[in-house]
Design a protein around this motif. Structure first.
Motif, PDB file in Angstrom:
ATOM      1  N   ILE C  10      37.028  46.758  36.654  1.00 11.23           N
ATOM      2  CA  ILE C  10      37.958  47.017  35.464  1.00 11.23           C
ATOM      3  C   ILE C  10      39.136  45.932  35.664  1.00 11.23           C
ATOM      4  CG2 ILE C  10      39.261  48.815  36.263  1.00 11.23           C
ATOM      5  CD1 ILE C  10      39.369  49.931  33.588  1.00 11.23           C
ATOM      6  N   GLY C  11      39.752  45.620  34.654  1.00 14.49           N
ATOM      7  CA  GLY C  11      40.930  44.590  34.893  1.00 14.49           C
ATOM      8  C   GLY C  11      41.306  43.986  33.374  1.00 14.49           C
ATOM      9  N   GLY C  12      42.479  43.415  33.609  1.00 13.61           N
ATOM     10  CA  GLY C  12      43.226  42.932  32.040  1.00 13.61           C
ATOM     11  C   GLY C  12      42.461  41.726  31.787  1.00 13.61           C
ATOM     12  N   ALA C  13      42.448  40.915  30.913  1.00 12.15           N
ATOM     13  CA  ALA C  13      42.309  39.764  29.975  1.00 12.15           C
ATOM     14  C   ALA C  13      42.471  38.418  31.411  1.00 12.15           C
ATOM     15  CB  ALA C  13      42.575  39.022  29.001  1.00 12.15           C
ATOM     16  N   ARG C  14      41.164  37.700  31.540  1.00 12.18           N
ATOM     17  CA  ARG C  14      41.363  36.739  32.628  1.00 12.18           C
ATOM     18  C   ARG C  14      42.044  37.053  33.831  1.00 12.18           C
ATOM     19  NH1 ARG C  14      38.739  32.147  31.202  1.00 12.18           N
ATOM     20  NH2 ARG C  14      38.487  32.140  29.082  1.00 12.18           N
ATOM     21  N   SER C  15      41.427  38.151  34.225  1.00 10.53           N
ATOM     22  CA  SER C  15      41.805  38.627  35.556  1.00 10.53           C
ATOM     23  C   SER C  15      40.776  38.525  36.804  1.00 10.53           C
ATOM     24  CB  SER C  15      42.310  40.233  35.576  1.00 10.53           C
ATOM     25  OG  SER C  15      40.865  41.010  35.229  1.00 10.53           O
ATOM     26  N   GLY C  16      39.874  37.904  36.134  1.00  7.78           N
ATOM     27  CA  GLY C  16      38.655  37.494  37.282  1.00  7.78           C
ATOM     28  C   GLY C  16      37.756  38.393  37.311  1.00  7.78           C
ATOM     29  N   GLU C 125      40.967  46.674  30.822  1.00  7.79           N
ATOM     30  CA  GLU C 125      41.972  47.440  30.858  1.00  7.79           C
ATOM     31  C   GLU C 125      42.821  47.170  29.416  1.00  7.79           C
ATOM     32  OE1 GLU C 125      44.224  50.265  30.510  1.00  7.79           O
ATOM     33  OE2 GLU C 125      43.326  50.431  32.418  1.00  7.79           O
ATOM     34  N   LEU C 160      40.124  47.436  40.621  1.00  5.41           N
ATOM     35  CA  LEU C 160      40.823  47.082  39.658  1.00  5.41           C
ATOM     36  C   LEU C 160      41.024  45.558  40.033  1.00  5.41           C
ATOM     37  CD1 LEU C 160      42.926  47.615  37.318  1.00  5.41           C
ATOM     38  CD2 LEU C 160      44.544  47.870  38.951  1.00  5.41           C
ATOM     39  N   MET C 161      40.976  44.729  39.122  1.00  6.59           N
ATOM     40  CA  MET C 161      41.224  43.286  39.228  1.00  6.59           C
ATOM     41  C   MET C 161      42.569  42.981  39.183  1.00  6.59           C
ATOM     42  SD  MET C 161      38.365  42.062  40.564  1.00  6.59           S
ATOM     43  CE  MET C 161      38.878  40.624  40.751  1.00  6.59           C
ATOM     44  N   VAL C 162      43.364  42.231  40.089  1.00  2.45           N
ATOM     45  CA  VAL C 162      44.844  41.961  39.611  1.00  2.45           C
ATOM     46  C   VAL C 162      44.797  40.300  40.175  1.00  2.45           C
ATOM     47  CG1 VAL C 162      47.090  42.056  40.560  1.00  2.45           C
ATOM     48  CG2 VAL C 162      45.603  44.155  40.418  1.00  2.45           C
TER      49      VAL C 162
END
Lengths: 170, 170, 170
Positions: C10-16, C125, C160-162
């Motif tokens: 899971i992660g935001g837009a363009r978080s890889g 997310e 969680l991708m950051v």
């Protein structure tokens, strides 16, 4: 030794903040106090409040405190598990009432810095999207971020909710 | 051995990114360089810049680099603590100037991959909200996300700020 | 012993998210199945799909499943690395088709709770920005958050991708 600690649970919308806070509180002996800051402005809000309430079930005393959260916390007996849900709506209510947000946040942080039982406080992360178009939303985002920082600084435990799972930040 | 490392500090609006970066930089011996990318387009921005500046206090040399961040970094002496605040505004400025974002980001990543001192770089997480309505905001969100990935990949340390607290990602 | 596990990214837009999921899947022996839920409504989407496809390269079998993700998963052979990219678009497609989101999510969670190989599922997310203005966006945000919670609860691993880096949540 009585448990006098502040647990701060932060996360996005529908990240499972309230449910996790309830799980933590109800692991302790009842009675549990639920301080609700939501105001039922419209049907959407009424439905959300009803959902939360039906999930909580028995054993909870609900106290409505859309504005006077400080007063509600001060009236609580010692050593009681308390869930405050949530700071973001409390801040919204004060902003809509045109109150001095900085002063209100300072008063609240002061009370939260001296928990008199196992206190669980829920708040929203609202700052990880694109900068909002309108100035009011930006002002709210700033105030909410500052309040979250104040509370996290004095909390004993800080949890970031991700898809219903807690990530320990402090 | 001189400290030549890149620390990348990412977080939402008002998550305490700048304050934490300042704490890390000022734990090292002065003088500290502050490279500011903000441009004071309006009163809201001017106030925010003034707030940041007054919090920093003595011991900081401020360099304004709304566009030529690469040039500013290249002019720095070796072994100096540097705070770049922030990549998101730098990217915004280049986008508003209609520059080639991919080329600019590549040049910046190239310089940041060879830090000549303890360098601290701040950026915003902007991708965790709902997909923005307008195409420009989506384009910006994509470019910001890609830039954050590039910098995180070359950084020695990556911290996600949550309510003023750092969460170690790398 | 065959690897039958669910990894939720899971992660935001363009978080890889997609790139990291591909890295994890291709560390396992091919053939790899890529279940794409995106529909090319417009040029922006077509370009994004083409970018993802060209990055993946050889060794991938692509299955398009904008709506019938459950059917696509049920048809897969055992013990095959599978990447589902992504749940957020699948949910969007069902919402635009006016389907019963709760029932669809329940069916999907049921299939994902019994992975028949190393399955990797990507989602966005979307709840960490300001409350969206329009009711449809709020309804989507709620449904997406609930789905993410359901999948995270049954997943063996949650990341969680950051900024392109994975943060282990579970």
């Amino acid at each position: 030794m009585p448990d006098r600690s502040l647990t701060f649970i932060i996360g996005g919308a529908r990240s499972g903040k309230s449910a996790h806070a309830e799980t933590l509180a109800t692991a302790l002996p009842p009675p549990w106090a639920y301080i609700a800051t939501a105001e039922a402005y419209d049907d959407e809000m009424r439905e959300r409040i009803a959902q939360h309430r039906s999930r909580r079930g028995e054993g909870w005393a609900t106290i409505d405190a859309p504005l006077d959260l400080v007063g509600a916390l001060e009236l609580l007996p010692d050593n009681q598990p308390v869930l405050v849900d949530c700071l973001t709506l409390w801040l919204t209510n004060h902003m809509l009432s045109d109150h001095d947000l900085e002063a209100e946040c300072r008063r609240l942080a002061d009370v939260l810095s001296r928990p008199r039982g196992p206190w669980f406080v829920v708040s929203n992360e609202v700052g990880q999207g694109i900068v909002p178009d309108n100035a009011l939303a930006r002002r709210f985002r700033d105030a909410a971020g500052r309040l979250n920082q104040q509370v996290a600084a004095i909390a004993d435990t800080v949890l970031l909710m991700v898809a219903g799972l807690p990530l320990k930040v402090k």
